[in-house]
Scaffold this motif. Structure first.
Motif, PDB file in Angstrom:
ATOM      1  N   THR A 143       0.825  -1.213   0.000  1.00 17.84           N
ATOM      2  CA  THR A 143       0.000   0.000   0.000  1.00 17.84           C
ATOM      3  C   THR A 143       0.853   1.254   0.000  1.00 17.84           C
ATOM      4  OG1 THR A 143      -1.751  -1.170   1.206  1.00 17.84           O
ATOM      5  CG2 THR A 143      -1.801   1.239   1.250  1.00 17.84           C
ATOM      6  N   ALA A 144       1.886   1.273   0.848  1.00 22.65           N
ATOM      7  CA  ALA A 144       2.760   2.447   0.931  1.00 22.65           C
ATOM      8  C   ALA A 144       3.507   2.689  -0.373  1.00 22.65           C
ATOM      9  CB  ALA A 144       3.747   2.286   2.085  1.00 22.65           C
ATOM     10  N   LEU A 145       3.949   1.602  -1.017  1.00 21.97           N
ATOM     11  CA  LEU A 145       4.658   1.743  -2.294  1.00 21.97           C
ATOM     12  C   LEU A 145       3.754   2.348  -3.359  1.00 21.97           C
ATOM     13  CD1 LEU A 145       6.654  -1.617  -2.453  1.00 21.97           C
ATOM     14  CD2 LEU A 145       7.633   0.679  -2.485  1.00 21.97           C
ATOM     15  N   ALA A 146       2.531   1.847  -3.462  1.00 17.09           N
ATOM     16  CA  ALA A 146       1.597   2.344  -4.473  1.00 17.09           C
ATOM     17  C   ALA A 146       1.270   3.811  -4.238  1.00 17.09           C
ATOM     18  CB  ALA A 146       0.323   1.495  -4.464  1.00 17.09           C
ATOM     19  N   GLU A 147       0.982   4.175  -2.992  1.00 17.70           N
ATOM     20  CA  GLU A 147       0.621   5.562  -2.688  1.00 17.70           C
ATOM     21  C   GLU A 147       1.801   6.501  -2.883  1.00 17.70           C
ATOM     22  OE1 GLU A 147      -0.786   5.320   1.289  1.00 17.70           O
ATOM     23  OE2 GLU A 147      -2.791   4.573   0.734  1.00 17.70           O
ATOM     24  N   THR A 148       2.992   6.056  -2.478  1.00 16.22           N
ATOM     25  CA  THR A 148       4.160   6.926  -2.560  1.00 16.22           C
ATOM     26  C   THR A 148       4.598   7.175  -3.995  1.00 16.22           C
ATOM     27  OG1 THR A 148       4.921   6.146  -0.389  1.00 16.22           O
ATOM     28  CG2 THR A 148       6.550   7.204  -1.795  1.00 16.22           C
ATOM     29  N   THR A 149       4.644   6.139  -4.807  1.00 18.35           N
ATOM     30  CA  THR A 149       5.053   6.327  -6.199  1.00 18.35           C
ATOM     31  C   THR A 149       4.028   7.157  -6.965  1.00 18.35           C
ATOM     32  OG1 THR A 149       4.097   4.154  -6.730  1.00 18.35           O
ATOM     33  CG2 THR A 149       6.459   4.257  -6.312  1.00 18.35           C
ATOM     34  N   ALA A 150       2.739   6.976  -6.662  1.00 23.58           N
ATOM     35  CA  ALA A 150       1.704   7.779  -7.322  1.00 23.58           C
ATOM     36  C   ALA A 150       1.849   9.250  -6.952  1.00 23.58           C
ATOM     37  CB  ALA A 150       0.315   7.270  -6.944  1.00 23.58           C
ATOM     38  N   ALA A 151       2.116   9.517  -5.680  1.00 23.23           N
ATOM     39  CA  ALA A 151       2.293  10.902  -5.247  1.00 23.23           C
ATOM     40  C   ALA A 151       3.552  11.516  -5.850  1.00 23.23           C
ATOM     41  CB  ALA A 151       2.351  10.962  -3.718  1.00 23.23           C
ATOM     42  N   ALA A 152       4.614  10.715  -5.995  1.00 21.75           N
ATOM     43  CA  ALA A 152       5.851  11.226  -6.603  1.00 21.75           C
ATOM     44  C   ALA A 152       5.612  11.618  -8.050  1.00 21.75           C
ATOM     45  CB  ALA A 152       6.945  10.161  -6.504  1.00 21.75           C
ATOM     46  N   ARG A 153       4.865  10.790  -8.788  1.00 24.12           N
ATOM     47  CA  ARG A 153       4.602  11.106 -10.197  1.00 24.12           C
ATOM     48  C   ARG A 153       3.667  12.305 -10.338  1.00 24.12           C
ATOM     49  NH1 ARG A 153       4.537   5.160 -10.528  1.00 24.12           N
ATOM     50  NH2 ARG A 153       6.480   4.539 -11.539  1.00 24.12           N
ATOM     51  N   ALA A 154       2.793  12.497  -9.349  1.00 24.84           N
ATOM     52  CA  ALA A 154       1.883  13.645  -9.388  1.00 24.84           C
ATOM     53  C   ALA A 154       2.544  14.920  -8.889  1.00 24.84           C
ATOM     54  CB  ALA A 154       0.634  13.348  -8.553  1.00 24.84           C
ATOM     55  N   GLY A 155       3.728  14.795  -8.284  1.00 28.55           N
ATOM     56  CA  GLY A 155       4.440  15.966  -7.790  1.00 28.55           C
ATOM     57  C   GLY A 155       3.896  16.509  -6.490  1.00 28.55           C
ATOM     58  N   THR A 156       3.199  15.677  -5.714  1.00 30.51           N
ATOM     59  CA  THR A 156       2.573  16.156  -4.482  1.00 30.51           C
ATOM     60  C   THR A 156       3.322  15.753  -3.215  1.00 30.51           C
ATOM     61  OG1 THR A 156       1.133  14.188  -4.442  1.00 30.51           O
ATOM     62  CG2 THR A 156       0.287  16.160  -5.538  1.00 30.51           C
ATOM     63  N   LEU A 157       4.440  15.056  -3.352  1.00 32.19           N
ATOM     64  CA  LEU A 157       5.193  14.675  -2.155  1.00 32.19           C
ATOM     65  C   LEU A 157       5.924  15.878  -1.584  1.00 32.19           C
ATOM     66  CD1 LEU A 157       6.887  11.229  -2.946  1.00 32.19           C
ATOM     67  CD2 LEU A 157       5.058  11.677  -1.321  1.00 32.19           C
ATOM     68  N   PRO A 158       5.889  16.084  -0.263  1.00 32.15           N
ATOM     69  CA  PRO A 158       6.688  17.161   0.325  1.00 32.15           C
ATOM     70  C   PRO A 158       8.169  16.843   0.209  1.00 32.15           C
ATOM     71  CG  PRO A 158       5.684  15.806   2.046  1.00 32.15           C
ATOM     72  CD  PRO A 158       5.100  15.340   0.743  1.00 32.15           C
ATOM     73  N   PRO A 159       9.038  17.855   0.214  1.00 28.68           N
ATOM     74  CA  PRO A 159      10.474  17.619   0.062  1.00 28.68           C
ATOM     75  C   PRO A 159      11.049  16.633   1.063  1.00 28.68           C
ATOM     76  CG  PRO A 159       9.984  19.953  -0.156  1.00 28.68           C
ATOM     77  CD  PRO A 159       8.709  19.295   0.265  1.00 28.68           C
TER      78      PRO A 159
END
Length: 477
Positions: free
Chosen positions: A369-385
């Motif tokens: 679950t964490a992998l799917a959510e994290t990679t999706a957020a990275a591609r969307a550009g929404t991950l905090p620095p």
């Protein structure tokens, strides 16, 4: 007669590890607007991500420090806010003013969206008729900043236009002359301007026809191709003319994420004496295990990458030397107590490595679950620095690009990286008989300063054994 309260000046806050500046993508407020505590006032692009910056003060905006496209250093003034009772004639730049750092305890303490109290306003603004206040900028620049603030700018990675209202005018920051084209990002406009590209000739593929950065880059690449030449009529025996040059060079500024990637990879090559070892493995049993898990719990599917992450975590428990970094100044090796697992992810903004902190504390399902959510957020550009730094070991699934092997560069300052090639049908000997099996190649790139070949080979062999016989993972967990 009471003294007029000095405006509070909010400084560009600390944006995370190694980030010292940010480019203003778009103002979400204009001079004269009323803001609430924790309301997003500006969107900025750092070398890591595009983020919204909330203001810790409530009041009336009296000055915006910086134009769209300008790079502002951390700690410099960003926006000045006066108390609502300060009156419309309050000075925009008083001789002495209060800064966010001096009074952060009085505000929310919030730094970026996703950090801090989270109890701020909804982000809506109230407007009232007002005369244009004094600003420490030229009148033309003042008007462009106000225009940019009236139309919220969508994040670069998603390019979702703001909901339409009956009172919000379509400004120059969004719609050019003639009613087209739609451009939400100043970065897109600047990129087109640098390459002499007319945005009216670009077809937008974003929602509602919005022109995205990828659209401009595709148009630039197409413009660089040579125009087809008409077939010339020649006399028999006349040699055909030699084709000319392919066209003008394409200049791509080395800025933002691309610059950070280049600097980090160059430093890794300079400092780390890396070695790559590899092995072919039969992944048939691993695929069968994944199928069985997902059949038993279809509501919580597990990916191959999650199973490989679980295997890596098992290997790092046995060989903690690879979960290290080298402190060159202190002349020491630091073995991390926790495994912060980095996952290499290809995005529109370049190669990013989001981090799953304390990955060893997660179950296999939680990892998936964490992998799917994290990679999706990275591609969307929404991950905090903060989610893009601090890894201790990286997993790189370059098999998704259809390649078998690679000698990747270590994600500095980590000490190792495991790569996975594509899984394909190959002839394989099983119990003395030739069979068709699902085969992949695993590669381990490691820092030879933290360990020798025995440790690295032991880790890779453990990973390979667990891929070929997943029961081994249970036996060694």
């Amino acid at each position: 007669m009471s003294a007029v309260a000095a405006p509070q000046v909010f400084l560009l806050p600390d944006l995370g590890e190694g980030l010292t500046e940010a480019e203003i993508v778009g103002w979400r407020v204009a001079v004269g607007d009323v803001v609430t505590v924790d309301q997003s006032v500006v969107e900025v692009e750092t070398a890591k991500a595009v983020v919204d910056v909330p203001c810790p003060y409530a009041g009336r905006v009296v000055a915006l420090h910086g134009a769209v496209g300008e790079v502002r250093p951390v700690g410099q003034p960003l926006i000045s806010v006066a108390a609502l009772d300060a009156g419309p004639d309050a000075p925009a730049e008083p001789a002495a003013h209060t800064t966010y750092r001096e009074e952060e305890r009085a505000g929310s303490g919030n730094v970026l969206i996703g950090y801090g109290t989270g109890h701020g306003g909804s982000g809506r603004r109230r407007r009232r008729p007002r005369p244009a206040p004094e600003q420490p900028v030229a009148a033309s620049e003042q008007q462009s900043r106000a225009d940019a603030g009236r139309q919220p700018v969508a994040p670069v990675a998603t390019a979702t236009p703001a909901p339409a209202t009956t009172v919000t005018p379509v400004t120059e920051a969004v719609r050019m002359a003639g009613g087209a084209p739609l451009v939400l990002s100043p970065i897109v406009r600047r990129l087109a301007r640098e390459h002499g590209l007319e945005l009216a000739e670009v077809r937008g593929t974003g929602p509602g026809g919005v022109i995205r950065r990828a659209d401009v880059e595709a148009a630039i690449a197409a413009a660089a191709q040579p125009a087809p030449q008409p077939e010339a009529t020649a006399l028999p025996g006349t040699p055909r003319p030699v084709d000319g040059p392919a066209g003008a060079d394409v200049i791509i500024p080395l800025t933002g994420v691309r610059k950070v990637i280049a600097d980090k990879l160059s430093r890794s090559r300079r400092e780390i004496p890396e070695v790559t070892i590899w092995v072919d493995v039969d992944a048939t049993a691993l695929l069968e295990t994944r199928t069985a898990i997902n059949a038993a719990r279809p509501e919580q599917p597990v990916s191959i990458l999650a199973l490989l992450a679980r295997i890596c975590l098992s290997g790092l428990r046995r060989y903690p030397q690879l979960n290290s970094r080298v402190d060159t100044e202190g002349q020491r090796i630091i073995q991390s107590a926790a495994v912060h697992l980095g996952i290499a992810a290809q995005t529109d903004r370049g190669l990013l490595v989001p981090v799953l902190r304390d990955a060893s504390a997660l179950t296999t399902t939680e990892l998936a679950t964490a992998l799917a959510e994290t990679t999706a957020a990275a591609r969307a550009g929404t991950l905090p620095p903060a989610r893009l730094t601090g890894g201790t070991f990286t997993l790189n699934n370059y098999g998704v690009f259809g390649v078998d092997g690679s000698t990747p560069i270590i994600n500095h300052p980590e000490a190792a990286l495991l790569g996975i090639g594509r899984i394909v049908d190959k002839p394989w000997v099983v119990d003395g008989q030739l069979a068709v099996r699902k085969v992949t190649q695993l590669s381990l790139t490691f820092d030879h300063r933290v360990c020798d070949g025995g440790v690295a080979g032991g880790f890779l062999r453990h990973v390979a054994d667990c891929v070929e016989q997943p029961a081994m993972l249970i036996a060694h967990s």
